[in-house]
Design a protein around this motif. Structure first.
Motif, PDB file in Angstrom:
ATOM      1  N   GLY A 148      34.853  46.244  41.942  1.00 35.18           N
ATOM      2  CA  GLY A 148      35.552  45.502  42.867  1.00 35.18           C
ATOM      3  C   GLY A 148      36.759  44.850  42.706  1.00 35.18           C
ATOM      4  O   GLY A 148      37.777  45.260  42.378  1.00 35.18           O
ATOM      5  N   ARG A 149      36.662  43.609  42.233  1.00 36.92           N
ATOM      6  CA  ARG A 149      37.482  42.729  41.693  1.00 36.92           C
ATOM      7  C   ARG A 149      37.029  41.420  40.983  1.00 36.92           C
ATOM      8  O   ARG A 149      36.180  40.930  41.299  1.00 36.92           O
ATOM      9  CB  ARG A 149      38.432  42.077  43.010  1.00 36.92           C
ATOM     10  CG  ARG A 149      39.674  41.371  42.535  1.00 36.92           C
ATOM     11  CD  ARG A 149      40.044  40.714  43.881  1.00 36.92           C
ATOM     12  NE  ARG A 149      41.307  39.585  43.422  1.00 36.92           N
ATOM     13  CZ  ARG A 149      41.718  38.750  44.454  1.00 36.92           C
ATOM     14  NH1 ARG A 149      41.334  38.847  45.669  1.00 36.92           N
ATOM     15  NH2 ARG A 149      42.599  38.016  44.100  1.00 36.92           N
ATOM     16  N   ASP A 150      37.485  41.363  39.650  1.00 40.16           N
ATOM     17  CA  ASP A 150      37.023  40.199  38.717  1.00 40.16           C
ATOM     18  C   ASP A 150      38.189  39.521  38.276  1.00 40.16           C
ATOM     19  O   ASP A 150      39.374  40.292  37.880  1.00 40.16           O
ATOM     20  CB  ASP A 150      35.909  40.907  37.957  1.00 40.16           C
ATOM     21  CG  ASP A 150      35.317  39.794  37.304  1.00 40.16           C
ATOM     22  OD1 ASP A 150      35.230  38.473  37.945  1.00 40.16           O
ATOM     23  OD2 ASP A 150      34.431  40.092  36.551  1.00 40.16           O
ATOM     24  N   GLY A 151      38.024  38.425  37.632  1.00 42.22           N
ATOM     25  CA  GLY A 151      39.207  37.705  36.962  1.00 42.22           C
ATOM     26  C   GLY A 151      39.628  36.468  37.969  1.00 42.22           C
ATOM     27  O   GLY A 151      40.623  35.770  37.233  1.00 42.22           O
ATOM     28  N   VAL A 209      44.928  46.339  40.267  1.00 42.31           N
ATOM     29  CA  VAL A 209      45.777  46.754  41.468  1.00 42.31           C
ATOM     30  C   VAL A 209      47.300  45.841  41.424  1.00 42.31           C
ATOM     31  O   VAL A 209      47.209  44.878  40.852  1.00 42.31           O
ATOM     32  CB  VAL A 209      45.144  46.491  42.747  1.00 42.31           C
ATOM     33  CG1 VAL A 209      43.903  47.478  42.889  1.00 42.31           C
ATOM     34  CG2 VAL A 209      44.581  45.076  42.916  1.00 42.31           C
ATOM     35  N   GLU A 210      48.007  46.544  42.201  1.00 41.41           N
ATOM     36  CA  GLU A 210      49.546  45.881  42.249  1.00 41.41           C
ATOM     37  C   GLU A 210      49.600  44.534  42.377  1.00 41.41           C
ATOM     38  O   GLU A 210      50.236  43.511  41.587  1.00 41.41           O
ATOM     39  CB  GLU A 210      50.369  46.862  42.988  1.00 41.41           C
ATOM     40  CG  GLU A 210      50.806  48.154  42.718  1.00 41.41           C
ATOM     41  CD  GLU A 210      51.245  48.871  43.738  1.00 41.41           C
ATOM     42  OE1 GLU A 210      52.391  49.369  43.283  1.00 41.41           O
ATOM     43  OE2 GLU A 210      50.945  49.000  44.914  1.00 41.41           O
ATOM     44  N   ASN A 211      48.614  44.022  43.374  1.00 41.85           N
ATOM     45  CA  ASN A 211      49.127  42.882  43.813  1.00 41.85           C
ATOM     46  C   ASN A 211      48.193  41.801  42.935  1.00 41.85           C
ATOM     47  O   ASN A 211      48.291  40.476  43.476  1.00 41.85           O
ATOM     48  CB  ASN A 211      48.183  42.591  45.370  1.00 41.85           C
ATOM     49  CG  ASN A 211      49.532  43.178  46.493  1.00 41.85           C
ATOM     50  OD1 ASN A 211      50.622  43.591  46.013  1.00 41.85           O
ATOM     51  ND2 ASN A 211      49.055  43.272  47.673  1.00 41.85           N
ATOM     52  N   ALA A 212      47.501  42.410  41.900  1.00 40.18           N
ATOM     53  CA  ALA A 212      46.582  41.357  41.125  1.00 40.18           C
ATOM     54  C   ALA A 212      47.620  41.151  39.754  1.00 40.18           C
ATOM     55  O   ALA A 212      47.018  40.242  38.982  1.00 40.18           O
ATOM     56  CB  ALA A 212      45.370  41.990  40.840  1.00 40.18           C
ATOM     57  N   ILE A 213      48.562  41.824  39.805  1.00 44.20           N
ATOM     58  CA  ILE A 213      49.399  41.438  38.678  1.00 44.20           C
ATOM     59  C   ILE A 213      50.159  40.200  39.106  1.00 44.20           C
ATOM     60  O   ILE A 213      51.025  40.277  39.845  1.00 44.20           O
ATOM     61  CB  ILE A 213      50.088  42.656  38.301  1.00 44.20           C
ATOM     62  CG1 ILE A 213      49.431  43.771  37.987  1.00 44.20           C
ATOM     63  CG2 ILE A 213      51.162  42.375  37.097  1.00 44.20           C
ATOM     64  CD1 ILE A 213      50.080  45.099  37.731  1.00 44.20           C
ATOM     65  N   LYS A 214      49.674  38.999  38.399  1.00 47.51           N
ATOM     66  CA  LYS A 214      50.786  37.659  38.766  1.00 47.51           C
ATOM     67  C   LYS A 214      51.513  37.182  37.758  1.00 47.51           C
ATOM     68  O   LYS A 214      51.297  37.511  36.331  1.00 47.51           O
ATOM     69  CB  LYS A 214      49.583  36.676  39.461  1.00 47.51           C
ATOM     70  CG  LYS A 214      48.853  37.357  40.309  1.00 47.51           C
ATOM     71  CD  LYS A 214      47.824  36.590  40.863  1.00 47.51           C
ATOM     72  CE  LYS A 214      46.814  37.026  42.044  1.00 47.51           C
ATOM     73  NZ  LYS A 214      45.823  36.230  42.241  1.00 47.51           N
ATOM     74  N   GLY A 241      46.810  47.051  47.288  1.00 46.28           N
ATOM     75  CA  GLY A 241      47.775  48.066  46.751  1.00 46.28           C
ATOM     76  C   GLY A 241      47.366  49.023  45.939  1.00 46.28           C
ATOM     77  O   GLY A 241      46.062  49.134  45.790  1.00 46.28           O
ATOM     78  N   ARG A 242      48.150  49.837  45.087  1.00 51.74           N
ATOM     79  CA  ARG A 242      47.889  50.977  44.450  1.00 51.74           C
ATOM     80  C   ARG A 242      47.175  50.323  42.977  1.00 51.74           C
ATOM     81  O   ARG A 242      47.460  49.507  42.567  1.00 51.74           O
ATOM     82  CB  ARG A 242      48.925  51.581  44.192  1.00 51.74           C
ATOM     83  CG  ARG A 242      49.514  52.446  45.138  1.00 51.74           C
ATOM     84  CD  ARG A 242      50.973  53.176  44.969  1.00 51.74           C
ATOM     85  NE  ARG A 242      52.051  52.244  44.300  1.00 51.74           N
ATOM     86  CZ  ARG A 242      53.240  52.490  43.955  1.00 51.74           C
ATOM     87  NH1 ARG A 242      53.498  54.012  43.930  1.00 51.74           N
ATOM     88  NH2 ARG A 242      54.211  51.594  43.510  1.00 51.74           N
ATOM     89  N   VAL A 243      46.315  51.387  42.743  1.00 46.45           N
ATOM     90  CA  VAL A 243      45.535  51.129  41.118  1.00 46.45           C
ATOM     91  C   VAL A 243      46.533  51.508  40.346  1.00 46.45           C
ATOM     92  O   VAL A 243      47.189  52.837  40.451  1.00 46.45           O
ATOM     93  CB  VAL A 243      44.112  51.796  41.368  1.00 46.45           C
ATOM     94  CG1 VAL A 243      43.559  51.704  40.051  1.00 46.45           C
ATOM     95  CG2 VAL A 243      43.311  51.409  42.239  1.00 46.45           C
ATOM     96  N   VAL A 244      46.686  50.765  39.266  1.00 48.52           N
ATOM     97  CA  VAL A 244      47.475  50.994  38.174  1.00 48.52           C
ATOM     98  C   VAL A 244      46.757  50.829  36.907  1.00 48.52           C
ATOM     99  O   VAL A 244      45.752  50.107  36.813  1.00 48.52           O
ATOM    100  CB  VAL A 244      48.673  50.134  38.073  1.00 48.52           C
ATOM    101  CG1 VAL A 244      49.582  50.360  39.260  1.00 48.52           C
ATOM    102  CG2 VAL A 244      48.442  48.585  37.898  1.00 48.52           C
ATOM    103  N   ILE A 245      46.972  51.533  35.768  1.00 48.35           N
ATOM    104  CA  ILE A 245      46.396  51.144  34.423  1.00 48.35           C
ATOM    105  C   ILE A 245      47.723  51.159  33.575  1.00 48.35           C
ATOM    106  O   ILE A 245      48.821  51.596  33.720  1.00 48.35           O
ATOM    107  CB  ILE A 245      45.867  52.867  33.820  1.00 48.35           C
ATOM    108  CG1 ILE A 245      44.898  53.267  34.922  1.00 48.35           C
ATOM    109  CG2 ILE A 245      45.415  52.602  32.694  1.00 48.35           C
ATOM    110  CD1 ILE A 245      44.394  54.396  34.686  1.00 48.35           C
ATOM    111  N   GLY A 246      47.521  50.174  32.662  1.00 44.84           N
ATOM    112  CA  GLY A 246      48.373  49.642  31.775  1.00 44.84           C
ATOM    113  C   GLY A 246      47.880  48.915  30.210  1.00 44.84           C
ATOM    114  O   GLY A 246      46.649  48.650  30.341  1.00 44.84           O
ATOM    115  N   ARG A 247      48.892  48.507  29.494  1.00 45.98           N
ATOM    116  CA  ARG A 247      48.325  47.606  28.328  1.00 45.98           C
ATOM    117  C   ARG A 247      48.820  46.416  28.317  1.00 45.98           C
ATOM    118  O   ARG A 247      50.049  45.976  28.723  1.00 45.98           O
ATOM    119  CB  ARG A 247      48.884  48.594  27.162  1.00 45.98           C
ATOM    120  CG  ARG A 247      48.467  47.956  25.770  1.00 45.98           C
ATOM    121  CD  ARG A 247      49.125  48.638  24.709  1.00 45.98           C
ATOM    122  NE  ARG A 247      50.464  48.401  24.582  1.00 45.98           N
ATOM    123  CZ  ARG A 247      51.549  47.377  24.157  1.00 45.98           C
ATOM    124  NH1 ARG A 247      50.827  46.723  23.240  1.00 45.98           N
ATOM    125  NH2 ARG A 247      52.769  47.444  24.058  1.00 45.98           N
TER     126      ARG A 247
END
Length: 346
Positions: A49-52, A77-82, A101-107
């Motif tokens: 879902g969504r957490d944080g 997700v894109e809109n959760a990167i703040k 937004g789209r699901v993304v994977i990153g470091r």
């Protein structure tokens, strides 16, 4: 023994599932993240879902943020990167879209707070967990929830941490009772015969309802879903029927119809404990009727964590709650994550 020692290295993908909202799931997640960091274990994080986020969008209650170390692999997700969160180097932009937004994977490139998110589909969750491991994560933690139990399925994760607490009910006894019911559902025994499990797996993979007969032949029942199909399944039962395989969920009404019309001793088979949706009272009644319920794949419950505090303002005595929960489930380690989640004694 710390919680991380039970989890790693035996398990590579672990789901954390709450019995209800505010059960302490995020606190449990943060504690495991902290302990993994102390041991230098590279981790990946994903949520069904969504957490944080600082405030729950549904209940408007405050939520603990998720703090991670530099190098953590996350799915979000894109809109959760703040801007106020930790910076993220994007490794992969997936084809999976959400309302945010789209699901993304990153470091994560610096220590800080993050929001994690992800898909609902169990197959997609599994694929993204494996992708995070390809980017260097040695332990992937899935933030799950009871209403999206797919993350606890053995197909997805190697094991599950169950978070429970005072938010589930106003009395310790009722919290323990409800938690035990969930554990018992997750702990439904695996079918003993390997050949039966293989036949059932094939039926489930086809998305069908099937009857396994004494000679191991299979009779398919023409149902769109196992829900509310008990009467149709019951009509197909014969004296040779030994197993009823449900590709979907097992519900009280369906099982009751089957049990009342069985012409011989039969066993109901489902994929795993996440497919069982039977209230406690109904399950006891079905068991009195002679219900034999097995799974193809067993769920590995690694530990239970407790949170003695409820956002509604009441709380339990921490020491008594921990002792009572441990007494109720002696075979599963229990941790009070509000006290640091350390030192389970065997």
């Amino acid at each position: 023994m710390k919680l991380i020692d039970l989890i790693y290295p035996k398990n590579r993908i672990v789901s954390i599932v709450g019995t209800c909202k505010n059960a302490g799931k995020t606190v449990t997640l943060n504690e495991i993240i902290l302990q993994a960091g102390e041991k230098g274990i590279p981790i990946g994080l994903i949520s069904t879902g969504r957490d944080g986020e600082r405030r729950d969008v549904l209940t408007e209650t405050e939520k603990p943020p998720v703090f991670v170390r530099k190098g953590t692999i996350i799915t979000t997700v894109e809109n959760a990167i703040k801007p106020e969160h930790a910076g993220i180097e994007i490794y992969s932009v997936t084809d999976y879209n959400t309302p945010m937004g789209r699901v993304v994977i990153g470091r994560v490139v610096e220590d800080g707070y993050v929001e994690i998110s992800g898909p609902y589909s169990s197959r997609t969750i599994k694929a993204m967990c494996e992708e995070m491991m390809s980017f260097g994560a040695e332990l992937v933690l899935i933030d799950g929830s009871l209403d999206r139990r797919a993350s606890a399925a053995p197909f997805v994760s190697d094991g599950t941490i169950l978070a429970t607490g005072a938010a589930l009910a106003r009395s310790q006894e009722l919290v323990i009772d409800k938690t035990l019911h969930i554990i018992n559902t997750y702990s439904i025994p695996q079918a003993e015969r390997g050949e039966i499990r293989d036949l059932a797996e094939g039926i489930i993979e086809e998305g069908k309802t099937g009857l396994i007969n004494e000679d191991l032949s299979i009779t398919y029942v023409d149902t769109l879903t196992s829900l509310r199909s008990g009467s149709l399944i019951a009509q197909a039962l014969t004296e040779d029927t030994r197993y009823v395989v449900l590709s979907g969920s097992a519900t009280a009404d369906t099982l009751k119809d089957i049990m009342q019309n069985a012409k011989s001793e039969i066993t109901i088979l489902v994929k795993d404990g996440t497919r069982i949706f039977i209230p406690q009272r109904e399950l006891h009644l079905l068991q009195k009727m002679g219900l034999k319920l097995n799974v193809v794949d067993a769920i590995n419950i690694i530990a239970v964590t407790i949170n003695p505090y409820s956002p509604e303002g009441y709380y339990f005595d921490s020491a008594a709650f921990l002792e009572n929960m441990r007494r109720a489930i002696p075979d599963i380690p229990v941790y009070d994550v509000m006290q640091g989640g350390n030192g389970y004694e065997y």
